[in-house]
Every structure is written in structure tokens, then in C-alpha cells.
Scaffold this active site. Structure first.
Site, PDB file in Angstrom:
ATOM      1  N   ASP A 161      59.755  34.260  32.793  1.00  0.00           N
ATOM      2  CA  ASP A 161      59.180  33.971  31.470  1.00  0.00           C
ATOM      3  C   ASP A 161      59.608  35.054  30.472  1.00  0.00           C
ATOM      4  OD1 ASP A 161      57.682  31.757  32.612  1.00  0.00           O
ATOM      5  OD2 ASP A 161      56.486  33.317  33.578  1.00  0.00           O
ATOM      6  N   HIS A 189      51.505  32.197  34.903  1.00  0.00           N
ATOM      7  CA  HIS A 189      52.803  31.512  34.853  1.00  0.00           C
ATOM      8  C   HIS A 189      52.524  30.017  34.739  1.00  0.00           C
ATOM      9  CE1 HIS A 189      56.884  30.320  35.590  1.00  0.00           C
ATOM     10  NE2 HIS A 189      56.518  29.611  36.639  1.00  0.00           N
TER      11      HIS A 189
HETATM   12  P1  NAX Z   1      62.427  23.881  47.013  1.00  0.00           P
HETATM   13  O1  NAX Z   1      61.486  22.759  47.281  1.00  0.00           O
HETATM   14  O2  NAX Z   1      63.840  23.604  46.707  1.00  0.00           O
HETATM   15  O3  NAX Z   1      62.402  24.887  48.254  1.00  0.00           O
HETATM   16  C1  NAX Z   1      61.235  25.337  48.839  1.00  0.00           C
HETATM   17  C2  NAX Z   1      61.561  25.686  50.275  1.00  0.00           C
HETATM   18  O4  NAX Z   1      60.423  26.297  50.857  1.00  0.00           O
HETATM   19  C3  NAX Z   1      61.902  24.473  51.133  1.00  0.00           C
HETATM   20  O5  NAX Z   1      63.081  24.748  51.875  1.00  0.00           O
HETATM   21  C4  NAX Z   1      60.676  24.320  52.034  1.00  0.00           C
HETATM   22  O6  NAX Z   1      61.004  23.765  53.296  1.00  0.00           O
HETATM   23  C5  NAX Z   1      60.232  25.755  52.155  1.00  0.00           C
HETATM   24  N1  NAX Z   1      58.832  25.951  52.506  1.00  0.00           N
HETATM   25  C6  NAX Z   1      57.740  25.291  52.041  1.00  0.00           C
HETATM   26  N2  NAX Z   1      56.634  25.744  52.627  1.00  0.00           N
HETATM   27  C7  NAX Z   1      57.014  26.743  53.448  1.00  0.00           C
HETATM   28  C8  NAX Z   1      56.312  27.601  54.335  1.00  0.00           C
HETATM   29  N3  NAX Z   1      55.000  27.520  54.487  1.00  0.00           N
HETATM   30  N4  NAX Z   1      57.020  28.508  55.041  1.00  0.00           N
HETATM   31  C9  NAX Z   1      58.363  28.596  54.903  1.00  0.00           C
HETATM   32  N5  NAX Z   1      59.085  27.793  54.077  1.00  0.00           N
HETATM   33  C10 NAX Z   1      58.412  26.887  53.377  1.00  0.00           C
HETATM   34  O7  NAX Z   1      61.740  24.725  45.844  1.00  0.00           O
HETATM   35  P2  NAX Z   1      62.417  25.815  44.894  1.00  0.00           P
HETATM   36  O8  NAX Z   1      63.044  25.148  43.740  1.00  0.00           O
HETATM   37  O9  NAX Z   1      63.218  26.748  45.717  1.00  0.00           O
HETATM   38  O10 NAX Z   1      61.102  26.534  44.321  1.00  0.00           O
HETATM   39  C11 NAX Z   1      60.259  27.292  45.164  1.00  0.00           C
HETATM   40  C12 NAX Z   1      58.966  27.636  44.457  1.00  0.00           C
HETATM   41  O11 NAX Z   1      59.236  28.436  43.310  1.00  0.00           O
HETATM   42  C13 NAX Z   1      58.201  26.425  43.939  1.00  0.00           C
HETATM   43  O12 NAX Z   1      56.821  26.589  44.227  1.00  0.00           O
HETATM   44  C14 NAX Z   1      58.421  26.504  42.440  1.00  0.00           C
HETATM   45  O13 NAX Z   1      57.386  25.872  41.709  1.00  0.00           O
HETATM   46  C15 NAX Z   1      58.445  27.992  42.235  1.00  0.00           C
HETATM   47  N6  NAX Z   1      59.020  28.496  40.992  1.00  0.00           N
HETATM   48  C16 NAX Z   1      58.457  29.589  40.429  1.00  0.00           C
HETATM   49  C17 NAX Z   1      58.949  30.176  39.293  1.00  0.00           C
HETATM   50  C18 NAX Z   1      58.313  31.388  38.705  1.00  0.00           C
HETATM   51  O14 NAX Z   1      58.761  31.830  37.638  1.00  0.00           O
HETATM   52  N7  NAX Z   1      57.291  31.972  39.317  1.00  0.00           N
HETATM   53  C19 NAX Z   1      60.123  29.578  38.578  1.00  0.00           C
HETATM   54  C20 NAX Z   1      60.951  28.700  39.455  1.00  0.00           C
HETATM   55  C21 NAX Z   1      60.174  27.827  40.390  1.00  0.00           C
HETATM   56  O15 NAX Z   1      59.671  26.739  39.678  1.00  0.00           O
END
Ligand code: NAX
Length: 329
Positions: A161, A189
Site C-alpha cells: 500500500d 490492509h
Molecule cells: P494463491 O491462491 O495464488 O496462492 C496461495 C497458496 O497458498 C496456494 O498455493 C495454496 O495452496 C497455499 N496455501 C493455502 N493455505 C495454506 C496453508 N494452510 N499452508 C500452506 N499453504 C497454503 O494466492 P496469492 O495470490 O499467492 O496470494 C496469497 C495471499 O496474499 C492471499 O491471501 C492474498 O489475499 C494475499 N495478498 C496480500 C497482499 C498484502 O498487501 N498484504 C497483497 C497481495 C495479495 O492479495
């Protein structure tokens, strides 16, 4: 040969994982002289496991001199064994018909498990950055389940952000991003965040002298707050490379120090500015090295700024109340 830095990444097979791992392995965070050891924790389903295998094959194929070792694990305690830097990226996304409370609850169990495992196994000086959303409250849950670690070992990511805010200011004023200092983003966020330029300078001049209030209110604030949605609309997927880059910026500054620069981190509140103690709130901090930081004090708010801060803090308090039964001992 230096001892490899131990980095753990849950969620490595996802979008952000695919961007961050190559940079971590190539030394973008800790430098070209510091070998790293990557421990990758994915969900134990065939699709995620296969995707992670592919990512690891590609990491091998990069032949990074700084990648000393890498392993895939399924158990959080094994993932965090001796971990010094942890990126909690994997989280449960919001599904159809899911309310925010459902999302908080679904994630609470993930971050409870991970908090407990960190408590048990990680380095006592571990730096844990929560990226998975809702990141502030996920960090709040994680540190509550890690009573033997200092809550200051945990933070949540609002650097993206802050970077977005800097990029908008740079574009508006046609000045380089490196000339912009002092931008801070308060609160959650989420769309309620408060990107604050009252102390920002651009090439030494107050930002508020270079941009007018109408632009700040009507363009800058909503653009920064809803940038994630705009990225999804444009590319059909949520921010990944920019999120990975911000996570590296955050962790690098946290560990190495920010050279006196003010940076934004979501950290457990110490009660400053009337922000209830303990909630994980975006705040301006100065990182002082060796993983330490100080919250910047004595900031004065305009009436409008104070109202924005109160609004985003109220949202965080509500989230903490929603998860309160889930963190009670
Ligand atoms: P993806 O859905 O592409 O990847 C997430 C990965 O995490 C998947 O491979 C899934 O199998 C794995 N996973 C889920 N639960 C798990 C667990 N308990 N143990 C181990 N692995 C697990 O998501 P992606 O685009 O990589 O985003 C990840 C997270 O970042 C999301 O929650 C998203 O909302 C968040 N974000 C946060 C941001 C921030 O500024 N704080 C910005 C970017 C993003 O939106």
C-alpha cells in the site's frame, strides 16, 4: 562459507510464491554474499504438491549461487524449525457467499496452527511477515498463539500500500520514486486504510505543496485504497509480483534497518495514538537494525486525518472482536 539464513514460506506454490521465491533465492533480500535455505510448506493436496514440485525444479534450474538448500515439507513445526525469516503467504481466499466473518474464521485456524508451530520451533528472534489476507488480523491471531515469542516478532504487510502511494505521487509530480520520503499508511490492509502524505517530502519539498487537496481526496486516496481491485480487473488475477517485491522490501528493512527512513509496517500497537494495544495496525516505523523497529511518535493529525485513522482502527477492532473467541485460551 556463511551459515545459510533459514527462510520458511507457507503458500509457495501460489502466485506470490512464484514471484518471491526466485528473488529470495537469488539474494535480493539478504544480498549476494548470504546463502539461504528455503523451507516450503504447501497444502498436502495433489495439485499444490505438483505445482510446488514444478517451482522447485525451476529454482534448481536457475542454479542460484546463493541457494544453499531447499526442501518441501508438510508439517508447520518442521517448516519453522529454526526459521529466522518467515513469510506467511498461504491463506484461505474468500469463496462465493462467504461473509468477512467466515473468512476471518477460516483463516483463524490456519494462523492458529502456524502461530503455535512458530512458538514451538522458530528462532527466538524470528521475523514473521503475514501477507495472507486478512493480513492484519491473521498476524494478530498468529502472535496470540505464540506466547513464548515477542509479539514484535510479528508484522503484517502494508508495504505494498505504501509503495502504491509512492508510485502515485511520483507519477503525479513527475519526480523519481527515490526522491519521495515520509509516506505512511495507517490502519488495515483494506479499503479503509489511511494513506497519509502530511509529512511526505518530494525532493525536499512538502508533498502537500506539490499536489492539491482535491487530487489527494478524490483521486489519490481511492486509487491507493482500491489498487488491488484495479489490478484484478486489468489482469484477471490479484497482485503478485508487486506483492512479492513489497514483502522483500518490508523484510529487508525490518532486518537490516531503514537508515532512518520512515517505512510502513503493520505491527502490534503499543497504544500510541489511542490505537488499542495489541491490534496489528499499519503505522510509520523506523527500523533500527537487527530486526528492531520503533513506532514513530508525536505525529499530529489534521481533523480529517484523525477521522480516517479512527475509521480504519475501528474496523481492525471489529475484526479482533470477531476472532476473540478463537484466540481465547
Ligand atoms: P494463491 O491462491 O495464488 O496462492 C496461495 C497458496 O497458498 C496456494 O498455493 C495454496 O495452496 C497455499 N496455501 C493455502 N493455505 C495454506 C496453508 N494452510 N499452508 C500452506 N499453504 C497454503 O494466492 P496469492 O495470490 O499467492 O496470494 C496469497 C495471499 O496474499 C492471499 O491471501 C492474498 O489475499 C494475499 N495478498 C496480500 C497482499 C498484502 O498487501 N498484504 C497483497 C497481495 C495479495 O492479495
Amino acid at each position: 562459507m556463511k551459515h545459510p539464513a533459514r527462510i520458511a514460506v507457507p503458500g509457495p506454490a501460489g502466485q506470490i510464491g512464484y514471484s518471491i521465491l526466485f528473488r529470495l533465492a537469488s539474494g535480493a533480500m539478504l544480498g549476494p554474499d548470504q546463502p539461504v535455505s528455503l523451507t516450503l510448506l504447501e497444502r498436502p493436496n495433489p495439485t499444490s504438491s505438483a505445482a510446488l514440485k514444478g517451482v522447485m525444479m525451476e529454482l534448481d534450474d536457475c542454479a542460484f549461487p546463493t541457494l544453499a538448500e531447499m526442501k518441501a515439507v508438510r508439517d508447520p513445526a518442521e517448516a519453522f524449525d529454526g526459521a529466522e525469516y518467515v513469510f506467511l503467504i498461504g491463506a484461505r481466499p474468500r469463496g462465493p457467499g462467504m461473509e468477512r466473518a467466515d473468512l476471518l474464521e477460516a483463516n483463524a485456524s490456519i494462523f492458529e496452527t502456524q502461530g503455535r508451530a512458530l512458538n514451538e520451533a522458530a528462532s527466538r528472534n524470528v521475523k514473521v511477515l503475514v501477507v495472507g489476507n486478512p493480513c492484519n488480523t491473521n498476524a494478530y491471531i498468529a502472535y496470540h498463539h505464540a506466547p513464548n515469542l515477542d509479539p514484535k516478532c510479528f508484522s503484517a504487510m502494508m508495504r505494498l500500500d505504501a509503495n502504491r502511494a509512492v508510485a502515485q505521487l511520483a507519477e503525479k509530480t513527475q519526480k523519481p520514486v527515490c526522491s519521495i520520503q515520509g509516506v505512511r499508511v495507517w490502519g488495515n490492509h483494506s479499503n479503509s486504510m489511511y494513506p497519509d502524505i502530511t509529512a511526505a517530502t518530494i525532493a525536499g519539498t512538502a508533498a502537500t505543496e506539490l499536489v492539491d487537496e482535491a487530487w489527494y481526496n478524490d483521486y489519490f486516496l481511492p486509487t491507493v485504497a482500491t489498487r488491488g481491485g484495479a489490478i484484478i480487473k486489468a489482469r484477471g488475477k490479484s497482485s503478485a509480483a508487486s506483492a512479492a517485491s513489497a514483502a522483500i522490501d518490508h523484510m529487508r528493512d525490518w532486518w537490516n534497518g531503514s537508515d532512518g527512513r520512515v517505512v510502513t509496517m503493520a505491527v502490534p500497537s503499543d497504544g500510541s495514538y489511542g490505537i488499542p494495544e495489541g491490534i496489528v495496525c499499519g503505522m510509520p516505523v523506523i527500523c533500527t537494525g537487527n530486526g528492531n523497529y520503533e513506532i514513530v511518535k508525536d505525529i499530529e493529525f489534521t481533523a480529517a486525518g484523525r477521522a480516517r485513522l479512527d475509521k480504519t482502527v475501528a474496523e481492525l477492532v471489529k475484526e479482533s472482536e470477531t476472532v476473540a473467541p478463537l484466540i481465547a485460551e
